[in-house]
Design a protein around this motif. Sequence first.
Motif, PDB file in Angstrom:
ATOM      1  N   TYR A  87     -48.940 -25.161  28.841  1.00  0.00           N
ATOM      2  CA  TYR A  87     -47.686 -24.487  28.505  1.00  0.00           C
ATOM      3  C   TYR A  87     -47.906 -23.106  27.874  1.00  0.00           C
ATOM      4  CZ  TYR A  87     -45.309 -28.912  29.343  1.00  0.00           C
ATOM      5  OH  TYR A  87     -44.824 -30.058  29.926  1.00  0.00           O
ATOM      6  N   LEU A  88     -49.116 -22.820  27.432  1.00  0.00           N
ATOM      7  CA  LEU A  88     -49.365 -21.573  26.728  1.00  0.00           C
ATOM      8  C   LEU A  88     -49.159 -20.357  27.628  1.00  0.00           C
ATOM      9  CD1 LEU A  88     -50.359 -20.048  24.215  1.00  0.00           C
ATOM     10  CD2 LEU A  88     -52.708 -20.425  25.027  1.00  0.00           C
ATOM     11  N   TRP A  89     -49.650 -20.434  28.865  1.00  0.00           N
ATOM     12  CA  TRP A  89     -49.553 -19.267  29.739  1.00  0.00           C
ATOM     13  C   TRP A  89     -48.093 -18.912  30.043  1.00  0.00           C
ATOM     14  CZ3 TRP A  89     -52.727 -15.530  30.718  1.00  0.00           C
ATOM     15  CH2 TRP A  89     -52.443 -14.649  31.767  1.00  0.00           C
ATOM     16  N   GLY A  90     -47.244 -19.905  30.190  1.00  0.00           N
ATOM     17  CA  GLY A  90     -45.821 -19.632  30.400  1.00  0.00           C
ATOM     18  C   GLY A  90     -45.197 -18.942  29.203  1.00  0.00           C
ATOM     19  N   MET A  91     -45.596 -19.356  28.009  1.00  0.00           N
ATOM     20  CA  MET A  91     -45.082 -18.703  26.808  1.00  0.00           C
ATOM     21  C   MET A  91     -45.538 -17.249  26.734  1.00  0.00           C
ATOM     22  SD  MET A  91     -46.125 -18.896  22.939  1.00  0.00           S
ATOM     23  CE  MET A  91     -46.879 -17.313  23.300  1.00  0.00           C
ATOM     24  N   ILE A  92     -46.812 -17.012  27.065  1.00  0.00           N
ATOM     25  CA  ILE A  92     -47.330 -15.642  27.036  1.00  0.00           C
ATOM     26  C   ILE A  92     -46.623 -14.775  28.077  1.00  0.00           C
ATOM     27  CG2 ILE A  92     -49.392 -14.241  27.388  1.00  0.00           C
ATOM     28  CD1 ILE A  92     -51.042 -16.564  26.346  1.00  0.00           C
ATOM     29  N   SER A  93     -46.392 -15.327  29.258  1.00  0.00           N
ATOM     30  CA  SER A  93     -45.748 -14.555  30.326  1.00  0.00           C
ATOM     31  C   SER A  93     -44.332 -14.140  29.962  1.00  0.00           C
ATOM     32  CB  SER A  93     -45.727 -15.374  31.619  1.00  0.00           C
ATOM     33  OG  SER A  93     -47.054 -15.690  32.026  1.00  0.00           O
ATOM     34  N   SER A  94     -43.674 -14.913  29.107  1.00  0.00           N
ATOM     35  CA  SER A  94     -42.305 -14.562  28.737  1.00  0.00           C
ATOM     36  C   SER A  94     -42.236 -13.270  27.925  1.00  0.00           C
ATOM     37  CB  SER A  94     -41.666 -15.704  27.945  1.00  0.00           C
ATOM     38  OG  SER A  94     -42.322 -15.879  26.693  1.00  0.00           O
ATOM     39  N   TYR A  95     -43.352 -12.823  27.353  1.00  0.00           N
ATOM     40  CA  TYR A  95     -43.379 -11.563  26.607  1.00  0.00           C
ATOM     41  C   TYR A  95     -43.737 -10.371  27.497  1.00  0.00           C
ATOM     42  CZ  TYR A  95     -42.907 -13.995  22.159  1.00  0.00           C
ATOM     43  OH  TYR A  95     -42.422 -14.739  21.115  1.00  0.00           O
ATOM     44  N   GLN A  96     -44.011 -10.617  28.760  1.00  0.00           N
ATOM     45  CA  GLN A  96     -44.299  -9.585  29.748  1.00  0.00           C
ATOM     46  C   GLN A  96     -45.427  -8.632  29.319  1.00  0.00           C
ATOM     47  OE1 GLN A  96     -40.682  -7.524  30.851  1.00  0.00           O
ATOM     48  NE2 GLN A  96     -39.514  -9.428  31.042  1.00  0.00           N
ATOM     49  N   PRO A  97     -46.582  -9.166  28.865  1.00  0.00           N
ATOM     50  CA  PRO A  97     -47.689  -8.282  28.502  1.00  0.00           C
ATOM     51  C   PRO A  97     -48.495  -7.902  29.745  1.00  0.00           C
ATOM     52  CG  PRO A  97     -48.305 -10.536  28.070  1.00  0.00           C
ATOM     53  CD  PRO A  97     -46.904 -10.586  28.623  1.00  0.00           C
ATOM     54  N   ASN A  98     -49.410  -6.938  29.589  1.00  0.00           N
ATOM     55  CA  ASN A  98     -50.310  -6.648  30.699  1.00  0.00           C
ATOM     56  C   ASN A  98     -51.392  -7.723  30.770  1.00  0.00           C
ATOM     57  OD1 ASN A  98     -52.653  -5.846  28.972  1.00  0.00           O
ATOM     58  ND2 ASN A  98     -51.307  -4.147  28.421  1.00  0.00           N
ATOM     59  N   VAL A  99     -52.174  -7.701  31.829  1.00  0.00           N
ATOM     60  CA  VAL A  99     -53.120  -8.786  32.096  1.00  0.00           C
ATOM     61  C   VAL A  99     -54.174  -8.892  31.004  1.00  0.00           C
ATOM     62  CG1 VAL A  99     -54.802  -9.667  33.737  1.00  0.00           C
ATOM     63  CG2 VAL A  99     -52.733  -8.553  34.574  1.00  0.00           C
ATOM     64  N   ILE A 100     -54.685  -7.759  30.531  1.00  0.00           N
ATOM     65  CA  ILE A 100     -55.754  -7.783  29.526  1.00  0.00           C
ATOM     66  C   ILE A 100     -55.242  -8.369  28.213  1.00  0.00           C
ATOM     67  CG2 ILE A 100     -57.336  -6.348  28.192  1.00  0.00           C
ATOM     68  CD1 ILE A 100     -57.439  -4.428  30.528  1.00  0.00           C
ATOM     69  N   VAL A 101     -54.085  -7.919  27.765  1.00  0.00           N
ATOM     70  CA  VAL A 101     -53.506  -8.435  26.518  1.00  0.00           C
ATOM     71  C   VAL A 101     -53.197  -9.928  26.654  1.00  0.00           C
ATOM     72  CG1 VAL A 101     -51.545  -8.267  24.945  1.00  0.00           C
ATOM     73  CG2 VAL A 101     -52.610  -6.190  25.843  1.00  0.00           C
ATOM     74  N   ALA A 102     -52.653 -10.332  27.793  1.00  0.00           N
ATOM     75  CA  ALA A 102     -52.317 -11.737  28.005  1.00  0.00           C
ATOM     76  C   ALA A 102     -53.568 -12.613  27.987  1.00  0.00           C
ATOM     77  CB  ALA A 102     -51.573 -11.903  29.322  1.00  0.00           C
ATOM     78  N   ALA A 103     -54.635 -12.156  28.661  1.00  0.00           N
ATOM     79  CA  ALA A 103     -55.874 -12.935  28.700  1.00  0.00           C
ATOM     80  C   ALA A 103     -56.504 -13.023  27.313  1.00  0.00           C
ATOM     81  CB  ALA A 103     -56.852 -12.307  29.695  1.00  0.00           C
ATOM     82  N   PHE A 104     -56.471 -11.930  26.555  1.00  0.00           N
ATOM     83  CA  PHE A 104     -57.049 -11.929  25.204  1.00  0.00           C
ATOM     84  C   PHE A 104     -56.292 -12.887  24.287  1.00  0.00           C
ATOM     85  CE2 PHE A 104     -57.849  -9.683  21.044  1.00  0.00           C
ATOM     86  CZ  PHE A 104     -59.183 -10.055  20.971  1.00  0.00           C
TER      87      PHE A 104
END
Length: 316
Positions: free
Chosen positions: A232-249
């Motif tokens: 469920y974490l990746w869905g939560m991160i995607s809701s903030y619309q970050p770029n790929v590097i920030v999301a992966a970090f």
Amino acid sequence: MERRNVPPQGGRVPPDSSAYGAGGTRVAQTEQGPEVVDVSRIMLNAGVNFAKRNKKLTGTWLLGLFLLCFATGLTVSPEQEASYSSIVSKIDQEKTLKAERQLYLAEKAYAQSKGFFSCDAFCMEKYNQMLEARKRFDRITLINENQLSKAKSEVGVFSEYGVQEARDLFWGIFAKGRGFSQRSSWYDLLFMGIDSMGRDEQLLSFVIRWIFQLAMNFTIGMIGTLVAFVWYLWGMISSYQPNVIVAAFFFILATITAASMIVTFLVGVYFSAAGSAFVIAQAAGPNFRLGDGGRRQRRFINSRARYGYPQRPHQY
């Protein structure tokens, strides 16, 4: 002729081998006999040795605990907070509640109209109404989620809002995993108790078996907690619309933090289980054995005597 122990050259008497336990560990001698080495010291030494041999894993674990205790996220500026609140205020909550209520009534009407194995024309009409209500509710929900995602993008995933949402997500899943482990342990206590009554098992043996079964249940529950959180974490991160590097970090740091907490919890569970089993075994004395002990053998000997079978010499 009486033999005497003659000390070797140098006048030093070799130590008694019974004063040493497994691995050369010193065992204290008392009038009642040797005392078993303190199990807490053994486990502590094992943990220190593991940390010294695996410095990278230990450093990662400490990093996760540090983030768990002190990471609160970046402070949101007044402009970002105002922009976030302005976008969130545009979400029509009354419209969402109305659509949800209509979906509930449509599902209830359809359930009351259908039969066990058939659905007539009236039932099909209610079914189509339910589908329309569901589409309407899904459409409104999607609009609200997009609006909320736009508001979250104004503050960022590393903000106080993003970190707190990740914390809430983890602790919610953690509570469910812990509840699953506790329920499983109570069921095991019930069925293991019934099974032990049939086998005439000793009480202390039953308690030790249940303690280790409890540790296993918590292991399964915590592994499921970690898997669910990562899912469920990746869905939560995607809701903030970050770029790929920030999301992966953020994903890597959050996963390390969750894994560190779960490892710490499981280590505490296993330390408690091993310590409890050690104390019970010590209190039971040297004749304690898991299982039925000697009672099953005594029942076998008595049954042979009852039916006239000869006993072996060592059974008298």
